[in-house]
Design a protein around this motif. Structure first.
Motif, PDB file in Angstrom:
ATOM      1  N   VAL A   1      35.413  46.737 -41.355  1.00  0.00           N
ATOM      2  CA  VAL A   1      35.327  47.888 -42.577  1.00  0.00           C
ATOM      3  C   VAL A   1      36.210  49.196 -41.962  1.00  0.00           C
ATOM      4  O   VAL A   1      36.345  50.088 -43.313  1.00  0.00           O
ATOM      5  CB  VAL A   1      33.784  47.439 -43.529  1.00  0.00           C
ATOM      6  CG1 VAL A   1      33.662  48.734 -44.832  1.00  0.00           C
ATOM      7  CG2 VAL A   1      33.337  45.582 -43.723  1.00  0.00           C
ATOM      8  N   ALA A   2      34.901  49.506 -41.472  1.00  0.00           N
ATOM      9  CA  ALA A   2      35.342  51.041 -41.045  1.00  0.00           C
ATOM     10  C   ALA A   2      36.750  51.230 -40.619  1.00  0.00           C
ATOM     11  O   ALA A   2      37.146  52.074 -40.898  1.00  0.00           O
ATOM     12  CB  ALA A   2      33.900  51.491 -40.575  1.00  0.00           C
ATOM     13  N   SER A   3      36.654  50.078 -39.866  1.00  0.00           N
ATOM     14  CA  SER A   3      38.183  50.829 -39.386  1.00  0.00           C
ATOM     15  C   SER A   3      39.241  50.105 -40.513  1.00  0.00           C
ATOM     16  O   SER A   3      40.134  50.612 -40.442  1.00  0.00           O
ATOM     17  CB  SER A   3      38.363  49.639 -38.331  1.00  0.00           C
ATOM     18  OG  SER A   3      39.680  49.580 -37.575  1.00  0.00           O
ATOM     19  N   THR A   4      38.625  49.467 -41.387  1.00  0.00           N
ATOM     20  CA  THR A   4      39.903  48.729 -42.618  1.00  0.00           C
ATOM     21  C   THR A   4      39.942  50.802 -43.421  1.00  0.00           C
ATOM     22  O   THR A   4      41.096  50.405 -43.571  1.00  0.00           O
ATOM     23  CB  THR A   4      39.242  47.921 -42.861  1.00  0.00           C
ATOM     24  OG1 THR A   4      39.783  46.443 -42.527  1.00  0.00           O
ATOM     25  CG2 THR A   4      41.146  47.593 -44.612  1.00  0.00           C
ATOM     26  N   LYS A   5      39.484  50.967 -43.386  1.00  0.00           N
ATOM     27  CA  LYS A   5      39.349  52.135 -44.490  1.00  0.00           C
ATOM     28  C   LYS A   5      39.818  52.933 -43.860  1.00  0.00           C
ATOM     29  O   LYS A   5      40.553  54.095 -43.909  1.00  0.00           O
ATOM     30  CB  LYS A   5      37.192  53.219 -44.076  1.00  0.00           C
ATOM     31  CG  LYS A   5      37.322  52.264 -45.541  1.00  0.00           C
ATOM     32  CD  LYS A   5      35.474  52.416 -46.033  1.00  0.00           C
ATOM     33  CE  LYS A   5      35.240  53.511 -47.078  1.00  0.00           C
ATOM     34  NZ  LYS A   5      34.557  54.111 -46.243  1.00  0.00           N
ATOM     35  N   GLU A   6      39.934  53.326 -41.961  1.00  0.00           N
ATOM     36  CA  GLU A   6      40.185  54.516 -41.724  1.00  0.00           C
ATOM     37  C   GLU A   6      41.770  53.566 -41.373  1.00  0.00           C
ATOM     38  O   GLU A   6      43.381  55.050 -41.420  1.00  0.00           O
ATOM     39  CB  GLU A   6      40.583  55.142 -39.783  1.00  0.00           C
ATOM     40  CG  GLU A   6      41.071  55.944 -39.225  1.00  0.00           C
ATOM     41  CD  GLU A   6      40.273  55.619 -38.059  1.00  0.00           C
ATOM     42  OE1 GLU A   6      40.524  56.188 -37.191  1.00  0.00           O
ATOM     43  OE2 GLU A   6      39.105  55.001 -37.770  1.00  0.00           O
ATOM     44  N   THR A   7      42.036  52.595 -41.384  1.00  0.00           N
ATOM     45  CA  THR A   7      43.934  51.583 -41.382  1.00  0.00           C
ATOM     46  C   THR A   7      44.479  52.728 -42.588  1.00  0.00           C
ATOM     47  O   THR A   7      45.270  53.119 -42.475  1.00  0.00           O
ATOM     48  CB  THR A   7      43.289  50.231 -40.547  1.00  0.00           C
ATOM     49  OG1 THR A   7      43.434  50.662 -39.302  1.00  0.00           O
ATOM     50  CG2 THR A   7      45.571  49.921 -41.351  1.00  0.00           C
ATOM     51  N   LEU A   8      43.817  52.354 -43.438  1.00  0.00           N
ATOM     52  CA  LEU A   8      43.949  52.881 -44.909  1.00  0.00           C
ATOM     53  C   LEU A   8      45.083  53.706 -45.017  1.00  0.00           C
ATOM     54  O   LEU A   8      45.468  54.266 -45.734  1.00  0.00           O
ATOM     55  CB  LEU A   8      43.436  51.620 -46.044  1.00  0.00           C
ATOM     56  CG  LEU A   8      43.318  50.422 -45.939  1.00  0.00           C
ATOM     57  CD1 LEU A   8      41.942  49.895 -47.385  1.00  0.00           C
ATOM     58  CD2 LEU A   8      44.855  49.906 -46.549  1.00  0.00           C
ATOM     59  N   ASN A   9      43.304  54.777 -44.863  1.00  0.00           N
ATOM     60  CA  ASN A   9      43.204  56.190 -45.146  1.00  0.00           C
ATOM     61  C   ASN A   9      44.832  56.554 -44.417  1.00  0.00           C
ATOM     62  O   ASN A   9      45.419  57.541 -44.535  1.00  0.00           O
ATOM     63  CB  ASN A   9      42.315  56.900 -44.832  1.00  0.00           C
ATOM     64  CG  ASN A   9      41.458  57.146 -45.486  1.00  0.00           C
ATOM     65  OD1 ASN A   9      41.431  56.733 -46.926  1.00  0.00           O
ATOM     66  ND2 ASN A   9      39.916  56.697 -45.032  1.00  0.00           N
TER      67      ASN A   9
ATOM     68  N   LEU B   1      52.273  57.336 -46.464  1.00  0.00           N
ATOM     69  CA  LEU B   1      52.717  57.138 -47.293  1.00  0.00           C
ATOM     70  C   LEU B   1      53.238  58.137 -47.994  1.00  0.00           C
ATOM     71  O   LEU B   1      53.951  58.563 -48.863  1.00  0.00           O
ATOM     72  CB  LEU B   1      52.505  55.809 -48.270  1.00  0.00           C
ATOM     73  CG  LEU B   1      52.704  54.471 -48.096  1.00  0.00           C
ATOM     74  CD1 LEU B   1      51.439  53.257 -48.525  1.00  0.00           C
ATOM     75  CD2 LEU B   1      54.199  53.735 -47.647  1.00  0.00           C
ATOM     76  N   THR B   2      52.322  58.941 -48.085  1.00  0.00           N
ATOM     77  CA  THR B   2      52.276  60.284 -49.225  1.00  0.00           C
ATOM     78  C   THR B   2      53.445  61.413 -48.372  1.00  0.00           C
ATOM     79  O   THR B   2      53.959  62.456 -48.759  1.00  0.00           O
ATOM     80  CB  THR B   2      51.072  61.371 -48.708  1.00  0.00           C
ATOM     81  OG1 THR B   2      49.839  60.047 -50.148  1.00  0.00           O
ATOM     82  CG2 THR B   2      50.356  62.546 -49.301  1.00  0.00           C
ATOM     83  N   GLU B   3      53.175  61.582 -46.494  1.00  0.00           N
ATOM     84  CA  GLU B   3      54.600  62.240 -46.330  1.00  0.00           C
ATOM     85  C   GLU B   3      56.058  61.822 -46.325  1.00  0.00           C
ATOM     86  O   GLU B   3      57.335  62.473 -46.759  1.00  0.00           O
ATOM     87  CB  GLU B   3      54.334  62.362 -44.811  1.00  0.00           C
ATOM     88  CG  GLU B   3      53.236  63.287 -44.204  1.00  0.00           C
ATOM     89  CD  GLU B   3      52.428  63.534 -42.823  1.00  0.00           C
ATOM     90  OE1 GLU B   3      53.797  62.032 -42.301  1.00  0.00           O
ATOM     91  OE2 GLU B   3      51.479  63.370 -42.233  1.00  0.00           O
ATOM     92  N   ILE B   4      56.091  60.441 -46.700  1.00  0.00           N
ATOM     93  CA  ILE B   4      57.158  59.591 -46.804  1.00  0.00           C
ATOM     94  C   ILE B   4      57.327  60.355 -48.127  1.00  0.00           C
ATOM     95  O   ILE B   4      58.838  60.383 -48.998  1.00  0.00           O
ATOM     96  CB  ILE B   4      57.081  58.071 -46.182  1.00  0.00           C
ATOM     97  CG1 ILE B   4      56.830  58.287 -44.934  1.00  0.00           C
ATOM     98  CG2 ILE B   4      58.444  57.656 -46.837  1.00  0.00           C
ATOM     99  CD1 ILE B   4      56.466  56.436 -44.744  1.00  0.00           C
ATOM    100  N   GLN B   5      56.640  59.740 -48.682  1.00  0.00           N
ATOM    101  CA  GLN B   5      56.811  60.222 -50.373  1.00  0.00           C
ATOM    102  C   GLN B   5      57.200  61.933 -50.294  1.00  0.00           C
ATOM    103  O   GLN B   5      58.267  61.939 -51.396  1.00  0.00           O
ATOM    104  CB  GLN B   5      55.720  60.323 -51.310  1.00  0.00           C
ATOM    105  CG  GLN B   5      55.939  59.926 -52.723  1.00  0.00           C
ATOM    106  CD  GLN B   5      54.790  59.640 -53.753  1.00  0.00           C
ATOM    107  OE1 GLN B   5      54.110  59.606 -53.288  1.00  0.00           O
ATOM    108  NE2 GLN B   5      55.475  58.792 -54.214  1.00  0.00           N
ATOM    109  N   SER B   6      56.808  62.543 -49.862  1.00  0.00           N
ATOM    110  CA  SER B   6      57.462  64.131 -50.352  1.00  0.00           C
ATOM    111  C   SER B   6      58.523  64.332 -48.885  1.00  0.00           C
ATOM    112  O   SER B   6      59.069  65.051 -49.406  1.00  0.00           O
ATOM    113  CB  SER B   6      56.544  64.638 -49.452  1.00  0.00           C
ATOM    114  OG  SER B   6      55.689  65.012 -47.621  1.00  0.00           O
TER     115      SER B   6
END
Length: 719
Positions: A411-419, A425-430
């Motif tokens: 669960v922790a790894s999944t959260k880190e991966t999603l972050n 994606l935020t950098e890509i969007q900018s």
């Protein structure tokens, strides 16, 4: 004939008046020749007495930061020159003097003279001009002399200008030769580059074609990329939205897991406790005597306990399935194997408990029937219960040790991966606006590059041809000459080259038949002319007939008087030829032959002139004078016959002067006997023809000639 001749000679020596007249006739033609020869002796050495005006209006010029005043330089040179009588005036005074005849000519150096010469360093040089004004009515020869003087000025300026310019050029050539020698390794490398370029031309063309094709493909890719930018924006936005939703689900799942964990732990403990109780209970039942009447109660108790365990296992399975679904939604496959293994183990436990439950029910069914079978069944039940209790203990340990930490870690790894994915994606969007800008610029650059490549490919045949030609030319040059020879040629002494171009050609005059001066050159003509004039004087003053013609025949009179004329003519020829040499000092290469040729010319001329007058009387005198005029113009005595009009060129071979002058020239300059023999033969031929005419026409025409002369005397105009 001899009688007539002796009488004439005796009269000359016995009659002092006759002697004086004959002496005058002998000397007078010589004076005609001597005065003309002396006057023509060396006229070009007296050109310093011809006044010529010089007007310098040159304003000078600036050429490459250096002032030049070529007009002033010309004036300085002329002041040291004594070829003519140079006078330096302004334009008005000079033009007035040339108009009134004080100057033979005026030379004007115009204002823009230096400026025009300075244009030699420009792309379109202009020729400088010198103005020349001449008064041609003053004299026929002077304009030609002054024109030569003007030409010499132009030649001097041209020579100095050429030598200066070429001196500068050769200084640059020398510097260029040194530079080429210094850069010779680079030149060799350049030749190698050209040959290498020639060899790689097909490969270059192929690369250009491929580059154009790649550019066209890149253009398509850019177009596709630009078309995908909106999709990428949407995908990025959707991706961020999905990640946010997944994070919410993960957080929710984590909260549920945290909430269920005590319950699962409690249920596991219950199952474990129940398994121990069941096992203890069965052991108790097995160790005591089984009351079949109590079997139903025992089976019901076992069934109730097993049902509770099954319910706890199902609760655990539900929690694990929810966790598994949550992982599947997030796309994470880590630790799925542990969850699946746990589910399989729970399934096995559940199946075994169900088997125990079924067996318990069978106990109730069979207790009443078979006591022995019941005991065996209870024994197996006890064995199964003990094994199940062991497995439950093992599962509880596995769950606490591996499954629960693995699930939390996942669960922790999944959260880190999603972050991380959300940050990317935020950098890509900018970065999407910058990507759009780069794609637009790239498209423009590709369009420009494509046009450039098309232009290059279009020009490639021309470039290829020129490179091939350059390579061929280099090979030809390498075959024809050595660059070291070119370097050696360029390296020179600029001062020596300047001197060379100042006078690139020197006239090495080799006179085959040297003539001392202009007067010497004209001596043959004036000497022959004097001999002919002497013959004319003789027939003008001396009688061609005797006082008593009836005592002699026509032929006797003709030849008798002819001998007298020839004798005096010889005296005239001797005086003029010897006077030329000893009085005037004419330099004659063959003096003896000069005198002899003069005597031959006198003999022929006397025969011709005497025959004309003896046969034709006064008409013959006119014929002799006309012949003189024609011979002066047509014999080539002063000007080459090739320069005379066609009429005189036509009559030239038929004039006695032509051959007499050639004979005298041979004696003055040096004899070429082939020409002398020819001239002698033709000249003697003229005399022979005259003798034939006199011999055969004297007597037949004498009566008519006497009648004609008598008639002319009657007019009172002729003697």
């Amino acid at each position: 004939m001899w009688k007539i001749y002796k009488k004439d000679i005796r009269s000359i020596f016995t009659n002092w008046v006759a002697a004086i007249l004959i002496g005058g006739l002998t000397l007078l033609p010589s004076l005609y020749a001597w005065f003309n020869i002396e006057a023509s002796w060396d006229p070009y050495s007296q050109t310093d007495q011809l006044p010529v005006g010089i007007v310098n209006e040159d304003a000078g010029a600036v050429v490459r930061d250096k002032e030049i005043h070529i007009g002033d330089d010309i004036v300085k040179e002329l002041k040291k020159n004594d070829d003519m009588d140079w006078h330096f005036d302004d334009r008005k005074d000079a033009m007035d003097k040339v108009e009134y005849g004080d100057y033979f000519a005026v030379i004007v150096i115009p204002e823009n003279f230096s400026q025009k010469l300075g244009t030699v360093i420009e792309d379109q040089p202009e020729k400088a001009k010198i103005e020349y004004y001449v008064n041609e009515k003053i004299n026929a020869i002077a304009p030609k002399i002054t024109e030569t003087g003007a030409g010499s000025i132009v030649d001097t300026v041209t020579s100095n200008f050429i030598s200066t310019v070429n001196g500068t050029i050769f200084e640059k050539f020398n510097e260029l030769g040194l530079e080429i020698e210094k850069d010779l390794p680079d030149i060799k490398r350049f030749e190698e580059y050209v040959f290498e370029m020639e060899e790689k031309l097909p490969e270059i063309h192929s690369l250009l074609s491929s580059s154009l094709s790649d550019t066209e493909n890149a253009q398509k890719m850019i177009d596709n990329a630009q078309a995908l930018v909106p999709d990428a924006k949407r995908a990025t936005g959707n991706g961020l939205q999905t990640i946010n939703e997944a994070m919410e689900l993960i957080n929710e799942a984590e909260n549920r897991l945290n909430a269920m964990e005590p319950q699962v732990q409690e249920n596991l403990e219950k199952v474990q406790s129940m398994a121990v109780k069941v096992n203890d209970f069965i052991s108790t039942v097995q160790s005591s005597d089984l009351n079949l009447d109590q079997g139903k109660e025992i089976g019901n108790q076992i069934n109730a306990q097993i049902a509770g365990s099954l319910q706890s296992i199902e609760t655990i399975e539900t929690a694990l399935n929810q966790l598994q679904e949550s992982n599947n939604e997030q796309g994470t496959n880590q630790n799925q194997e542990q969850i699946n293994q746990a589910l399989e183990q729970l399934s096995v436990l559940k199946q075994e408990l169900q088997t125990i439950q079924e067996n318990g029910q069978k106990v109730n069914a069979f207790l009443t029937d078979k006591q022995q079978e019941a005991d065996e069944l209870i024994t197996r039940l006890q064995e199964n219960s003990a094994a199940t209790a062991g497995k439950i203990d093992a599962f509880v340990k596995e769950y606490n040790k591996n499954i629960r930490p693995a699930v939390k870690q996942e669960v922790a790894s999944t959260k880190e991966t999603l972050n991380n994915a959300r940050n990317i994606l935020t950098e890509i969007q900018s970065a999407m606006p910058e990507v759009e800008k780069i794609l637009a610029n790239t498209e423009g650059n590709l369009d420009e590059g494509e046009e450039t490549l098309k232009h290059i490919i279009g020009e490639f045949p021309y470039v290829s041809e020129k490179i091939n030609q350059l390579a061929d030319r280099i090979r030809d040059i390498q075959g024809e000459t050595d660059i070291n020879e070119i370097i050696e040629l360029l390296q020179n002494d600029p001062e020596a080259e300047k001197g060379f171009f100042e006078e690139p050609v020197q006239l090495n005059k080799n006179s085959l038949f040297p003539i001392q001066n202009y007067g010497t050159g004209l001596t043959p003509f004036y000497t022959v002319l004097a001999i002919w004039v002497g013959a004319l004087l003789l027939i003008s003053l001396l009688a061609t007939d005797v006082h008593h013609p009836e005592d002699f025949t026509g032929k006797q009179i003709y030849f008798g008087k002819l001998l007298t004329f020839i004798s005096i003519g010889f005296a005239q020829a001797l005086v003029v030829t010897m006077g030329d040499m000893f009085i005037l000092g004419v330099d004659v290469a063959e003096p003896v032959w000069f005198i002899l040729f003069g005597l031959v010319s006198s003999l022929v001329f006397i025969i011709i002139v005497y025959t004309l007058v003896s046969v034709f009387g006064d008409v013959g005198k006119a014929m002799a004078i006309v012949l003189l005029v024609l011979q002066i113009a047509g014999a080539g005595g002063t000007y080459p016959i090739a320069l005379l009009p066609e009429f005189f060129q036509t009559i030239h071979p038929f004039l006695p002067f032509s051959y007499a002058i050639d004979l005298m020239r041979e004696a003055v300059g040096g004899i070429v006997w082939e020409r002398a023999y020819r001239d002698l033969m033709i000249l003697v031929l003229f005399g022979f023809i005259a003798l034939i005419i006199g011999t055969f026409l004297k007597e037949p025409l004498s009566k008519k000639t006497k009648a004609l002369m008598k008639k002319s005397k009657e007019s009172g105009l002729f003697h």
